[in-house]
Design a protein around this motif. Structure first.
Motif, PDB file in Angstrom:
ATOM      1  N   GLY A 110     -10.037  -1.304 -24.244  1.00 52.81           N
ATOM      2  CA  GLY A 110     -11.173  -0.934 -23.404  1.00 52.81           C
ATOM      3  C   GLY A 110     -10.721  -0.397 -22.063  1.00 52.81           C
ATOM      4  N   LEU A 111      -9.660  -1.004 -21.535  1.00 50.81           N
ATOM      5  CA  LEU A 111      -9.145  -0.629 -20.208  1.00 50.81           C
ATOM      6  C   LEU A 111      -7.674  -0.251 -20.352  1.00 50.81           C
ATOM      7  N   VAL A 112      -7.307   0.903 -19.801  1.00 47.86           N
ATOM      8  CA  VAL A 112      -5.907   1.345 -19.836  1.00 47.86           C
ATOM      9  C   VAL A 112      -5.416   1.487 -18.391  1.00 47.86           C
ATOM     10  N   ILE A 113      -4.349   0.765 -18.092  1.00 49.79           N
ATOM     11  CA  ILE A 113      -3.792   0.735 -16.731  1.00 49.79           C
ATOM     12  C   ILE A 113      -2.430   1.431 -16.796  1.00 49.79           C
ATOM     13  N   ILE A 114      -2.248   2.436 -15.953  1.00 50.11           N
ATOM     14  CA  ILE A 114      -1.018   3.236 -16.016  1.00 50.11           C
ATOM     15  C   ILE A 114      -0.301   3.117 -14.669  1.00 50.11           C
ATOM     16  N   GLY A 115       0.999   2.808 -14.712  1.00 52.84           N
ATOM     17  CA  GLY A 115       1.742   2.595 -13.472  1.00 52.84           C
ATOM     18  C   GLY A 115       3.068   3.317 -13.435  1.00 52.84           C
ATOM     19  N   SER A 116       3.471   3.720 -12.237  1.00 52.24           N
ATOM     20  CA  SER A 116       4.751   4.411 -12.059  1.00 52.24           C
ATOM     21  C   SER A 116       5.243   4.203 -10.629  1.00 52.24           C
ATOM     22  N   PRO A 117       6.553   4.210 -10.442  1.00 53.16           N
ATOM     23  CA  PRO A 117       7.068   4.310  -9.077  1.00 53.16           C
ATOM     24  C   PRO A 117       7.004   5.773  -8.628  1.00 53.16           C
ATOM     25  N   ALA A 118       6.969   5.997  -7.332  1.00 48.38           N
ATOM     26  CA  ALA A 118       7.110   7.353  -6.783  1.00 48.38           C
ATOM     27  C   ALA A 118       8.565   7.535  -6.374  1.00 48.38           C
ATOM     28  N   TYR A 119       9.157   8.620  -6.825  1.00 46.24           N
ATOM     29  CA  TYR A 119      10.499   9.004  -6.383  1.00 46.24           C
ATOM     30  C   TYR A 119      10.410  10.434  -5.878  1.00 46.24           C
ATOM     31  N   LEU A 177      -7.161  13.239 -14.603  1.00 46.96           N
ATOM     32  CA  LEU A 177      -7.519  11.840 -14.873  1.00 46.96           C
ATOM     33  C   LEU A 177      -7.829  11.070 -13.594  1.00 46.96           C
ATOM     34  N   TYR A 178      -7.154  11.421 -12.521  1.00 45.41           N
ATOM     35  CA  TYR A 178      -7.279  10.656 -11.271  1.00 45.41           C
ATOM     36  C   TYR A 178      -8.734  10.471 -10.801  1.00 45.41           C
ATOM     37  N   PRO A 179      -9.566  11.543 -10.816  1.00 44.93           N
ATOM     38  CA  PRO A 179     -10.928  11.365 -10.290  1.00 44.93           C
ATOM     39  C   PRO A 179     -11.759  10.333 -11.072  1.00 44.93           C
ATOM     40  N   GLY A 180     -11.414  10.088 -12.325  1.00 46.15           N
ATOM     41  CA  GLY A 180     -12.191   9.143 -13.131  1.00 46.15           C
ATOM     42  C   GLY A 180     -11.671   7.709 -13.095  1.00 46.15           C
ATOM     43  N   ALA A 181     -10.583   7.478 -12.373  1.00 43.18           N
ATOM     44  CA  ALA A 181     -10.007   6.126 -12.349  1.00 43.18           C
ATOM     45  C   ALA A 181     -10.935   5.159 -11.622  1.00 43.18           C
ATOM     46  N   LEU A 182     -11.103   3.956 -12.192  1.00 42.72           N
ATOM     47  CA  LEU A 182     -12.010   2.959 -11.618  1.00 42.72           C
ATOM     48  C   LEU A 182     -11.293   2.061 -10.610  1.00 42.72           C
ATOM     49  N   ALA A 183      -9.981   2.051 -10.641  1.00 43.14           N
ATOM     50  CA  ALA A 183      -9.192   1.315  -9.643  1.00 43.14           C
ATOM     51  C   ALA A 183      -7.869   2.051  -9.469  1.00 43.14           C
ATOM     52  N   VAL A 184      -7.489   2.248  -8.218  1.00 44.68           N
ATOM     53  CA  VAL A 184      -6.216   2.921  -7.905  1.00 44.68           C
ATOM     54  C   VAL A 184      -5.583   2.181  -6.738  1.00 44.68           C
ATOM     55  N   ASP A 187      -5.819  -8.015  -4.728  1.00 39.95           N
ATOM     56  CA  ASP A 187      -7.108  -7.285  -4.779  1.00 39.95           C
ATOM     57  C   ASP A 187      -7.163  -6.381  -6.011  1.00 39.95           C
ATOM     58  N   PHE A 188      -6.037  -5.723  -6.304  1.00 43.08           N
ATOM     59  CA  PHE A 188      -5.994  -4.818  -7.463  1.00 43.08           C
ATOM     60  C   PHE A 188      -6.192  -5.606  -8.752  1.00 43.08           C
ATOM     61  N   ILE A 189      -5.495  -6.740  -8.870  1.00 46.19           N
ATOM     62  CA  ILE A 189      -5.636  -7.565 -10.086  1.00 46.19           C
ATOM     63  C   ILE A 189      -7.084  -8.061 -10.222  1.00 46.19           C
ATOM     64  N   ALA A 190      -7.684  -8.462  -9.102  1.00 46.03           N
ATOM     65  CA  ALA A 190      -9.084  -8.933  -9.157  1.00 46.03           C
ATOM     66  C   ALA A 190     -10.004  -7.807  -9.629  1.00 46.03           C
ATOM     67  N   ALA A 191      -9.751  -6.584  -9.166  1.00 47.22           N
ATOM     68  CA  ALA A 191     -10.565  -5.433  -9.586  1.00 47.22           C
ATOM     69  C   ALA A 191     -10.397  -5.188 -11.084  1.00 47.22           C
ATOM     70  N   ILE A 248     -10.082   3.604 -16.943  1.00 46.67           N
ATOM     71  CA  ILE A 248      -8.659   3.716 -16.607  1.00 46.67           C
ATOM     72  C   ILE A 248      -8.414   3.291 -15.156  1.00 46.67           C
ATOM     73  N   ALA A 249      -7.187   2.841 -14.907  1.00 49.35           N
ATOM     74  CA  ALA A 249      -6.775   2.439 -13.559  1.00 49.35           C
ATOM     75  C   ALA A 249      -5.318   2.848 -13.366  1.00 49.35           C
ATOM     76  N   PHE A 250      -4.961   3.112 -12.120  1.00 50.51           N
ATOM     77  CA  PHE A 250      -3.581   3.507 -11.809  1.00 50.51           C
ATOM     78  C   PHE A 250      -2.990   2.602 -10.743  1.00 50.51           C
ATOM     79  N   PHE A 251      -1.715   2.284 -10.893  1.00 46.14           N
ATOM     80  CA  PHE A 251      -0.993   1.663  -9.773  1.00 46.14           C
ATOM     81  C   PHE A 251       0.319   2.391  -9.568  1.00 46.14           C
ATOM     82  N   GLU A 252       0.705   2.448  -8.311  1.00 46.42           N
ATOM     83  CA  GLU A 252       1.915   3.193  -7.926  1.00 46.42           C
ATOM     84  C   GLU A 252       2.757   2.301  -7.041  1.00 46.42           C
ATOM     85  N   LEU A 253       4.071   2.288  -7.283  1.00 41.65           N
ATOM     86  CA  LEU A 253       4.969   1.595  -6.380  1.00 41.65           C
ATOM     87  C   LEU A 253       5.688   2.607  -5.514  1.00 41.65           C
TER      88      LEU A 253
END
Ligand SMILES: Cc1cc2nc3c(=O)[nH]c(=O)nc-3n(C[C@H](O)[C@H](O)[C@H](O)COP(=O)(O)O)c2cc1C
Length: 160
Positions: free
Chosen positions: A50-59, A104-111, A151-155, A83-88
């Protein structure tokens, strides 16, 4: 429904963050954790999630190419999902996912940009020179923002 976390990591900090987020989602309908470098990433069937969370570091201002390619390949399905995104990364003010995944970014429910970690012994010689020049320091360091992580995990728990 279950949640899926797909991530990339070069030095381990994003991997550890993905595992922390997975633990945070433990009380929900279940969570699977997939390293995009793992061969099973290519065969993931999104239908069960139902929910897909995608994460990456920035280099150097960019997201990991493999995670961007994975998201692009699944774009049609992801556009229909939560969908949700997290970035390190240590540059908290910049968010590389905006340019990495512009459709995809504009539709993310949590970033969230959660800060980053320097694991000094894992850096190449060149990376050490870059980090020393930019931060004026050497050795392990962390700018991970614990409140932002909580906060991100709670969202995510509210979305799952
Ligand atoms: C050579 C190098 C370049 C980096 N460039 C960026 C950057 O452009 N933006 C940013 O926010 N963080 C940058 N960082 C910080 C990393 O994103 C941070 O260390 C992150 O936690 C690494 O995650 P990983 O351990 O999963 O690879 C850079 C780090 C290194 C070593």
């Amino acid at each position: 429904m279950k949640s899926l976390i797909v991530y990339a990591s070069r030095k381990g900090a994003t991997r550890d963050m993905a595992a922390r987020i997975a633990r945070g989602l433990g009380g929900t309908g279940g969570v699977d954790l997939v390293d995009v470098a793992d061969e099973k990433a290519a065969g993931v069937d999104l239908a069960g999630y139902g929910l897909v969370i995608i994460g990456s570091p920035a280099y150097a201002g960019s997201w990991n190419k493999a995670v961007v390619a994975w998201a692009a390949k699944h774009e049609a399905e992801l556009l229909l999902k939560k969908i949700a995104f997290f970035e390190l990364g240590n540059a908290r003010e910049s968010l590389a996912v905006k340019t990495a995944l512009p459709s995809l970014y504009p539709g993310a429910l949590a970033v969230a940009k959660l800060g980053g970690e320097i694991r000094w012994n894992k850096l190449s010689f060149l990376e050490k020179i870059i980090i020393k020049a930019v931060t004026k320091s050497s050795g392990d360091s962390s700018t991970v923002d614990q409140k932002a992580v909580e906060d991100f995990i709670a969202a995510l728990v509210a979305l799952a």
